[in-house]
Motif scaffolding. Sequence first.
Motif, PDB file in Angstrom:
ATOM      1  N   ASN A 232       0.883  -1.688  -0.135  1.00 32.43           N
ATOM      2  CA  ASN A 232      -0.116   0.024   0.293  1.00 32.43           C
ATOM      3  C   ASN A 232       1.107   1.371   0.215  1.00 32.43           C
ATOM      4  OD1 ASN A 232      -2.718  -1.243  -0.144  1.00 32.43           O
ATOM      5  ND2 ASN A 232      -2.357  -1.753   1.931  1.00 32.43           N
ATOM      6  N   SER A 233       1.945   0.809   0.408  1.00 28.10           N
ATOM      7  CA  SER A 233       2.876   2.316   0.820  1.00 28.10           C
ATOM      8  C   SER A 233       3.300   2.892  -0.466  1.00 28.10           C
ATOM      9  CB  SER A 233       3.823   2.143   1.764  1.00 28.10           C
ATOM     10  OG  SER A 233       3.230   1.999   3.445  1.00 28.10           O
ATOM     11  N   GLU A 234       4.044   1.710  -1.824  1.00 26.56           N
ATOM     12  CA  GLU A 234       4.670   2.090  -2.909  1.00 26.56           C
ATOM     13  C   GLU A 234       3.230   2.090  -3.551  1.00 26.56           C
ATOM     14  OE1 GLU A 234       7.313   2.362  -2.713  1.00 26.56           O
ATOM     15  OE2 GLU A 234       8.135   0.118  -4.172  1.00 26.56           O
ATOM     16  N   LEU A 235       1.877   1.685  -3.748  1.00 23.16           N
ATOM     17  CA  LEU A 235       0.250   1.901  -4.355  1.00 23.16           C
ATOM     18  C   LEU A 235       0.642   3.475  -4.392  1.00 23.16           C
ATOM     19  CD1 LEU A 235      -1.555  -1.094  -4.475  1.00 23.16           C
ATOM     20  CD2 LEU A 235      -0.127  -0.206  -6.195  1.00 23.16           C
ATOM     21  N   ARG A 236       0.610   4.522  -3.107  1.00 25.43           N
ATOM     22  CA  ARG A 236       0.531   5.325  -2.889  1.00 25.43           C
ATOM     23  C   ARG A 236       0.769   6.546  -3.590  1.00 25.43           C
ATOM     24  NH1 ARG A 236      -1.075   3.869   2.854  1.00 25.43           N
ATOM     25  NH2 ARG A 236       0.723   3.347   3.131  1.00 25.43           N
ATOM     26  N   SER A 237       1.966   6.158  -3.964  1.00 25.73           N
ATOM     27  CA  SER A 237       3.115   7.450  -4.560  1.00 25.73           C
ATOM     28  C   SER A 237       2.247   7.284  -5.684  1.00 25.73           C
ATOM     29  CB  SER A 237       4.601   6.284  -4.829  1.00 25.73           C
ATOM     30  OG  SER A 237       4.268   5.614  -5.807  1.00 25.73           O
ATOM     31  N   TRP A 238       3.518   8.304  -6.402  1.00 25.40           N
ATOM     32  CA  TRP A 238       2.894   8.306  -7.880  1.00 25.40           C
ATOM     33  C   TRP A 238       4.300   8.464  -8.836  1.00 25.40           C
ATOM     34  CZ3 TRP A 238      -2.078   8.739  -9.369  1.00 25.40           C
ATOM     35  CH2 TRP A 238      -2.896   9.638  -8.236  1.00 25.40           C
ATOM     36  N   TRP A 341      -2.967  -2.662 -14.944  1.00 28.22           N
ATOM     37  CA  TRP A 341      -5.233  -3.324 -13.984  1.00 28.22           C
ATOM     38  C   TRP A 341      -4.610  -3.059 -12.934  1.00 28.22           C
ATOM     39  CZ3 TRP A 341      -9.636  -1.855 -14.280  1.00 28.22           C
ATOM     40  CH2 TRP A 341     -10.770  -2.652 -14.165  1.00 28.22           C
ATOM     41  N   TRP A 342      -4.493  -4.294 -12.443  1.00 23.26           N
ATOM     42  CA  TRP A 342      -3.443  -4.568 -11.125  1.00 23.26           C
ATOM     43  C   TRP A 342      -3.571  -3.643 -10.250  1.00 23.26           C
ATOM     44  CZ3 TRP A 342      -0.144  -4.199  -7.132  1.00 23.26           C
ATOM     45  CH2 TRP A 342      -0.532  -4.551  -6.499  1.00 23.26           C
ATOM     46  N   VAL A 343      -2.648  -2.823 -10.343  1.00 24.40           N
ATOM     47  CA  VAL A 343      -2.036  -1.382  -9.623  1.00 24.40           C
ATOM     48  C   VAL A 343      -3.327  -0.393  -9.356  1.00 24.40           C
ATOM     49  CG1 VAL A 343      -1.125   0.716 -10.071  1.00 24.40           C
ATOM     50  CG2 VAL A 343       0.119  -1.404 -10.899  1.00 24.40           C
ATOM     51  N   LEU A 344      -4.097  -0.413 -11.202  1.00 22.79           N
ATOM     52  CA  LEU A 344      -5.427   0.985 -10.997  1.00 22.79           C
ATOM     53  C   LEU A 344      -6.212   0.227 -10.393  1.00 22.79           C
ATOM     54  CD1 LEU A 344      -6.477   3.622 -12.419  1.00 22.79           C
ATOM     55  CD2 LEU A 344      -7.250   1.578 -13.552  1.00 22.79           C
ATOM     56  N   LYS A 345      -6.630  -0.914  -9.632  1.00 16.62           N
ATOM     57  CA  LYS A 345      -7.305  -1.219  -9.460  1.00 16.62           C
ATOM     58  C   LYS A 345      -7.437  -1.199  -7.491  1.00 16.62           C
ATOM     59  CE  LYS A 345      -8.511  -5.995  -9.089  1.00 16.62           C
ATOM     60  NZ  LYS A 345      -8.104  -7.670  -9.518  1.00 16.62           N
ATOM     61  N   ASN A 346      -5.998  -1.844  -7.197  1.00 21.25           N
ATOM     62  CA  ASN A 346      -5.856  -1.646  -5.845  1.00 21.25           C
ATOM     63  C   ASN A 346      -5.332  -0.693  -5.285  1.00 21.25           C
ATOM     64  OD1 ASN A 346      -5.482  -4.475  -4.806  1.00 21.25           O
ATOM     65  ND2 ASN A 346      -4.847  -4.364  -6.457  1.00 21.25           N
ATOM     66  N   LYS A 347      -4.348   0.395  -6.177  1.00 23.99           N
ATOM     67  CA  LYS A 347      -4.665   1.673  -6.223  1.00 23.99           C
ATOM     68  C   LYS A 347      -5.881   2.541  -5.656  1.00 23.99           C
ATOM     69  CE  LYS A 347      -1.916   6.343  -7.269  1.00 23.99           C
ATOM     70  NZ  LYS A 347      -1.083   6.304  -6.356  1.00 23.99           N
ATOM     71  N   LEU A 348      -6.633   2.737  -6.442  1.00 25.89           N
ATOM     72  CA  LEU A 348      -8.052   2.621  -5.442  1.00 25.89           C
ATOM     73  C   LEU A 348      -8.800   2.416  -4.513  1.00 25.89           C
ATOM     74  CD1 LEU A 348      -9.322   3.658  -9.533  1.00 25.89           C
ATOM     75  CD2 LEU A 348      -8.622   5.019  -7.896  1.00 25.89           C
TER      76      LEU A 348
END
Length: 353
Positions: A232-238, A341-348
């Motif tokens: 989640n920390s990695e996904l929160r980044s841009w 797709w996995w990134v987008l889904k889990n980032k949101l």
Amino acid sequence: MPIHPIDCVLAVTYNCNSRCTMCDIWKISGYPEMPPGQYAKLPDSLLDINISGGEPFLRKDLPEIISVVGRACPKARIVISSNGFATEMIMVQMKKIIAVKPDIGVAISIDGIGEMHDQMRGIPGGFDKAMSTVKGLQVMGIGNLRLGFTVTERNVKHLRRVYDLANEMGIQFTHSFAQSSEFYFGGKQNTEFQNLSDESMTEGMAVGVETPKEKTGPMGKLLNEQYCYLINSELRSWNVKRWLRAYFAFGMYNFITGKNPVLSNAPGRDFFFIDPGGIIYPSVVHNIKLGNFAEIENFMDFWNSPAMSENRKKIDNSKMPVWMICTARTAIKKHPFRVMWWVLKNKLSGFKM
Ligand code: SF4
């Protein structure tokens, strides 16, 4: 269509000044080492090369090896993996190495904070020594600098702490899993995470962190908690690179817990491992000898030979799962839509196991 390898690990020595609990390479002595000139035969299709060991900096001719590898593979990113214990020697070697390969990367192993790292690596004061090396490399201006964490049952509770330390220092974080191998890790058989209901490892669990609903024991929950935090920390980044690292971590969690691989990868096709004496393997865990590098005249002829086609059948039949950054990187590049797709889904929605 000829097969072009794009990623490899070169173990340039099995000498090692560490005493790691998850690896017996340090017990090996007198293992043959190829002279630097041999590495000129590497294929120029390689894009990522990890210089490993043993402890690579114990080879006095390491700058020469890097110079030869850099010339043979001009498109490749080269990263040296080190335990970081011989700070002074590493600094002397690195000055010579950046003269021939200014964009060289270095990954220093940090398997926990303080005493935890010392226990994992069997070196009293090892954490302070390794961190001195990291700081020295920062001062030297090494831009591609990483902390590398090897996940085991003993230290998994420090995963997020080392991840946070890397972020605080403004350097990258990588991680791998302590696997078993018949020929690498000194033949060490690791039996990590075979019982995720183990009650013995609850100490160190963070409070207030969202944990998955999976009904596992304390060890399973600890593993989930650490990986949920990291992903989640990695996904929160841009930052796209960090999203890909989140996906790699997701794959690693699945691998550790014995779930289906998130992507198939291709050892023996995209990837190979060469031991210090020149024996070529599909990966560090596939015990299939593909050839002897010292006896090969043209690597691409060898890689696309009928003998390699037969060896690839053996690799496929072994059905041995593998998820390491070297093999996963190529798999991720081949499946960009699935990964994004996995990134987008889990980032949101926020990642949950
Ligand atoms: S894990 Fe690395 S540092 Fe530790 S004994 Fe094996 S080769 Fe040496």
